[in-house]
Design a protein around this motif. Structure first.
Motif, PDB file in Angstrom:
ATOM      1  N   ALA A 236       0.839  -1.198   0.000  1.00 53.92           N
ATOM      2  CA  ALA A 236       0.000   0.000   0.000  1.00 53.92           C
ATOM      3  C   ALA A 236       0.877   1.252   0.000  1.00 53.92           C
ATOM      4  O   ALA A 236       1.995   1.242   0.529  1.00 53.92           O
ATOM      5  CB  ALA A 236      -0.924  -0.010   1.218  1.00 53.92           C
ATOM      6  N   PRO A 237       0.403   2.352  -0.586  1.00 55.98           N
ATOM      7  CA  PRO A 237       1.207   3.577  -0.655  1.00 55.98           C
ATOM      8  C   PRO A 237       1.616   4.084   0.714  1.00 55.98           C
ATOM      9  O   PRO A 237       0.806   4.121   1.637  1.00 55.98           O
ATOM     10  CB  PRO A 237       0.263   4.571  -1.349  1.00 55.98           C
ATOM     11  N   GLY A 238       2.885   4.457   0.834  1.00 54.70           N
ATOM     12  CA  GLY A 238       3.374   5.095   2.045  1.00 54.70           C
ATOM     13  C   GLY A 238       3.696   4.171   3.199  1.00 54.70           C
ATOM     14  O   GLY A 238       4.134   4.645   4.258  1.00 54.70           O
ATOM     15  N   VAL A 239       3.518   2.861   3.043  1.00 52.58           N
ATOM     16  CA  VAL A 239       3.735   1.943   4.166  1.00 52.58           C
ATOM     17  C   VAL A 239       5.219   1.799   4.452  1.00 52.58           C
ATOM     18  O   VAL A 239       6.014   1.495   3.560  1.00 52.58           O
ATOM     19  CB  VAL A 239       3.108   0.566   3.882  1.00 52.58           C
ATOM     20  N   SER A 240       5.599   2.032   5.707  1.00 58.40           N
ATOM     21  CA  SER A 240       6.987   1.850   6.116  1.00 58.40           C
ATOM     22  C   SER A 240       7.173   0.584   6.938  1.00 58.40           C
ATOM     23  O   SER A 240       8.285   0.059   7.029  1.00 58.40           O
ATOM     24  CB  SER A 240       7.473   3.063   6.917  1.00 58.40           C
ATOM     25  N   VAL A 253      -0.533  -1.224  10.667  1.00 60.54           N
ATOM     26  CA  VAL A 253       0.053  -0.700   9.435  1.00 60.54           C
ATOM     27  C   VAL A 253       0.543   0.720   9.712  1.00 60.54           C
ATOM     28  O   VAL A 253      -0.238   1.578  10.144  1.00 60.54           O
ATOM     29  CB  VAL A 253      -0.968  -0.692   8.286  1.00 60.54           C
ATOM     30  N   ILE A 254       1.820   0.968   9.464  1.00 58.77           N
ATOM     31  CA  ILE A 254       2.423   2.282   9.695  1.00 58.77           C
ATOM     32  C   ILE A 254       2.721   2.920   8.347  1.00 58.77           C
ATOM     33  O   ILE A 254       3.449   2.351   7.526  1.00 58.77           O
ATOM     34  CB  ILE A 254       3.710   2.155  10.528  1.00 58.77           C
ATOM     35  N   ARG A 255       2.153   4.123   8.134  1.00 56.99           N
ATOM     36  CA  ARG A 255       2.333   4.819   6.849  1.00 56.99           C
ATOM     37  C   ARG A 255       2.806   6.246   7.067  1.00 56.99           C
ATOM     38  O   ARG A 255       2.490   6.878   8.079  1.00 56.99           O
ATOM     39  CB  ARG A 255       1.014   4.854   6.069  1.00 56.99           C
ATOM     40  N   GLU A 256       3.539   6.758   6.095  1.00 56.99           N
ATOM     41  CA  GLU A 256       3.946   8.155   6.052  1.00 56.99           C
ATOM     42  C   GLU A 256       3.503   8.707   4.702  1.00 56.99           C
ATOM     43  O   GLU A 256       4.032   8.319   3.662  1.00 56.99           O
ATOM     44  CB  GLU A 256       5.451   8.266   6.248  1.00 56.99           C
ATOM     45  N   LEU A 257       2.515   9.613   4.749  1.00 56.57           N
ATOM     46  CA  LEU A 257       1.884  10.103   3.528  1.00 56.57           C
ATOM     47  C   LEU A 257       1.706  11.616   3.589  1.00 56.57           C
ATOM     48  O   LEU A 257       1.027  12.127   4.483  1.00 56.57           O
ATOM     49  CB  LEU A 257       0.504   9.449   3.332  1.00 56.57           C
ATOM     50  N   ASP A 258       2.323  12.323   2.656  1.00 59.30           N
ATOM     51  CA  ASP A 258       2.115  13.774   2.512  1.00 59.30           C
ATOM     52  C   ASP A 258       2.292  14.520   3.827  1.00 59.30           C
ATOM     53  O   ASP A 258       1.495  15.397   4.180  1.00 59.30           O
ATOM     54  CB  ASP A 258       0.719  14.049   1.938  1.00 59.30           C
ATOM     55  N   LEU A 294      -7.602   1.310   4.283  1.00 61.57           N
ATOM     56  CA  LEU A 294      -6.550   2.268   4.595  1.00 61.57           C
ATOM     57  C   LEU A 294      -6.820   3.638   3.980  1.00 61.57           C
ATOM     58  O   LEU A 294      -6.149   4.617   4.313  1.00 61.57           O
ATOM     59  CB  LEU A 294      -5.199   1.750   4.087  1.00 61.57           C
ATOM     60  N   ALA A 295      -7.789   3.716   3.093  1.00 64.40           N
ATOM     61  CA  ALA A 295      -8.030   4.959   2.366  1.00 64.40           C
ATOM     62  C   ALA A 295      -8.388   6.111   3.296  1.00 64.40           C
ATOM     63  O   ALA A 295      -9.046   5.917   4.326  1.00 64.40           O
ATOM     64  CB  ALA A 295      -9.146   4.756   1.341  1.00 64.40           C
ATOM     65  N   ARG A 296      -7.969   7.282   2.927  1.00 59.58           N
ATOM     66  CA  ARG A 296      -8.355   8.492   3.649  1.00 59.58           C
ATOM     67  C   ARG A 296      -9.840   8.739   3.424  1.00 59.58           C
ATOM     68  O   ARG A 296     -10.338   8.590   2.307  1.00 59.58           O
ATOM     69  CB  ARG A 296      -7.533   9.668   3.128  1.00 59.58           C
TER      70      ARG A 296
END
Length: 508
Positions: A236-240, A253-258, A294-296
């Motif tokens: 998934a986008p932004g997943v670290s 799930v840990i993400r960094e997005l914008d 996970l979507a915003r």
């Protein structure tokens, strides 16, 4: 950036500083990730400050340890990489009506298929059925084989192995067609340290009470356990990082997005140990659905009280009841197939939502509460005249005796509010207002002032502390011991339409 909570700073000055700080940083990134129908939202400003005293030990639902944020205290958030002096919000998302209504039937059908498959495999393949299932790599789909030891005399043939795979295929199809809802928690806020949280994971993991397996972005994922779901989430986008928690019962799930750091925790509230082997197959079938969650959100949650004015906790009763009803729907997975399908309906509530806020610039001593009234609550509010509160407490139309503690829950499940102190003392606390006022006036004549529709209460030092003249209910003892040490006053007011009741508790 605004200073979070400085003694001597006026409330107006702190609010203005907060607004200017958020504008200078391009806007906060917490609420855009919270859907408008969230069941619970807790927002804290990250930094090196302590939690405001008025929010400590209040009976509100705890944040799960799997989110690694402790109870969303400022220092814990700063350690994770959230930007200081910026709000971070943790939210419990409301399940959809379809999930709540369909959970029990779909889980029951899935477990029935699981048991029937085990019976079919055992009867078709005889005493060596479990060894055949192991050779076919389908043993976890055969219920009777959970603790069955290897039989040295068994030597599965190719035809038996193929037969075992054929016999479990209908169960695989049922798994693929059966959605299994999960509790969904999310934490979001602005981050100023890209990649920080992944590097700090070894220090953060002890915050979780259970076992953890960490998978970092770019890392190879072994083909075992929940590997299909882990791989899908890592894509998934932004997943670290993706964390497998509690033997696969939960995933973080840990993400960094914008510029935002977003953590999503998906969990099954309770799972019977005998059903744990099914979890990887459930996860495989639901991988795309969880990735989609996970979507915003298309629309953002709007705080009932401005985040620039203080840290807050928001509770929505209908949404929290939906979460607890989903718990009942998932009860067969917890080994409780006979659990009720619905929560009992008690007295018609006066309050549908509660927002508690610790105001900035007050050393964490001022608590503001906004109560969103139900239809019944609005009718009650509109019936109150502007007459003196004392001695007319009985005219409030509320019970003159404190309500008793709630009876035990209908079944042993990790409910969020059902039969809890949150429900009794926070969401339904208004029902005990008249009884409290009556006792306060008896012990401290002249403590009541104002009118029936605008209360003013004086709380002498020690009055509400444990052992005081108006002692608190047991779940409030620690909070009241801290707050009750000095003189406080409580004021109330309705909005013009009488749809909300606001309470302010402050020293004085």
């Amino acid at each position: 950036m605004p200073r979070r909570d400085i003694a001597g700073v006026s409330w107006a000055g702190a609010a203005l500083a907060g607004a200017l700080g958020l504008a200078a940083c391009g806007g906060e990134l917490a609420t855009p990730w919270v859907p408008p129908d969230a069941a619970m939202v807790r927002c804290t400003t990250a930094g090196r400050d302590r939690m405001p005293p008025v929010l400590l030990e209040l009976p509100v639902p705890p944040i799960p340890t799997g989110l690694l944020v402790r109870q969303l205290d400022p220092m814990a958030l700063n350690d994770m990489g959230y930007e200081r002096e910026q709000p971070v919000c943790a939210a419990l998302l409301r399940p959809s009506d379809a999930e709540v209504e369909g959970a029990r039937d779909s889980i029951t059908a899935l477990l029935t298929a699981y048991r029937e498959t085990g019976t079919t495999v055992s009867s078709s393949l005889g005493a060596c059925a479990c060894d055949v299932a192991r050779a076919a790599d389908v043993v976890d789909l055969v219920a009777p084989c959970l603790d069955e030891p290897h039989r040295p005399a068994c030597d599965p043939s190719p035809s038996q192995i193929e037969r075992a795979r054929e016999l479990v295929e209908p169960l695989r199809e049922t798994l693929a067609a059966t959605p299994v809802p999960r509790l969904h928690w999310r934490v979001a806020g602005r981050s100023d340290r890209p990649g920080w949280i992944a590097r700090r994971l070894p220090e953060l993991l002890p915050r979780h009470a259970g076992g953890v397996t960490v998978y970092l972005a770019g890392q190879a994922v072994p083909s075992r356990h929940n590997h299909v779901l882990v791989r899908r989430l890592l894509d998934a986008p932004g997943v670290s990082a993706v964390l497998r928690l509690d033997g696969g019962r939960a995933m973080l799930v840990i993400r960094e997005l914008d510029g935002a750091l977003v953590l999503d925790l998906f969990s099954l509230p309770a799972v019977d140990g005998r059903l744990v082997p099914l979890l990887p197959f459930i996860d495989e079938a639901g991988a795309e659905d969880l990735a989609a969650r996970l979507a915003r959100p298309a629309a953002a949650w709007s705080p009932p009280l401005p985040l620039t004015e203080g840290n807050l906790v928001h509770l929505d009763r209908p949404a929290l009841r939906a979460v607890d009803t989903l718990m009942l729907g998932l009860a067969p997975l917890a080994g409780l197939p006979d659990a009720p399908r619905t929560l009992p309906s008690d007295a018609v509530p006066l309050v549908d939502a509660v927002t508690l806020q610790a105001r900035f610039g007050t050393e964490g001593k001022v608590l503001r509460a906004r109560l969103g009234l139900s239809d019944a609550g609005q009718q009650w509010a509109q019936s109150l005249p502007a007459e003196l509160l004392a001695p007319g407490v009985d005219q409030l139309g509320l019970p003159l005796e404190l309500p008793p503690a709630p009876p035990p829950a209908v079944v042993e499940l990790p409910f969020v509010i059902h039969r809890s102190a949150t429900e009794w003392l926070v969401l339904d606390g208004i029902s005990g207002a008249a009884a409290f006022m009556r006792r306060l006036e008896m012990q401290h004549p002249g403590a009541l002032a104002g009118t029936l529709d605008a209360w003013e209460l004086a709380l002498p030092p020690g009055a509400i502390a444990p052992g005081g003249t108006v002692p608190p209910a047991q779940p409030l003892r620690e909070w009241a011991e801290r707050i009750g040490a000095e003189r406080y006053q409580l004021r109330s007011s309705f909005d013009p339409a009488r749809t909300t009741l606001e309470l302010v508790l402050e020293p004085g």
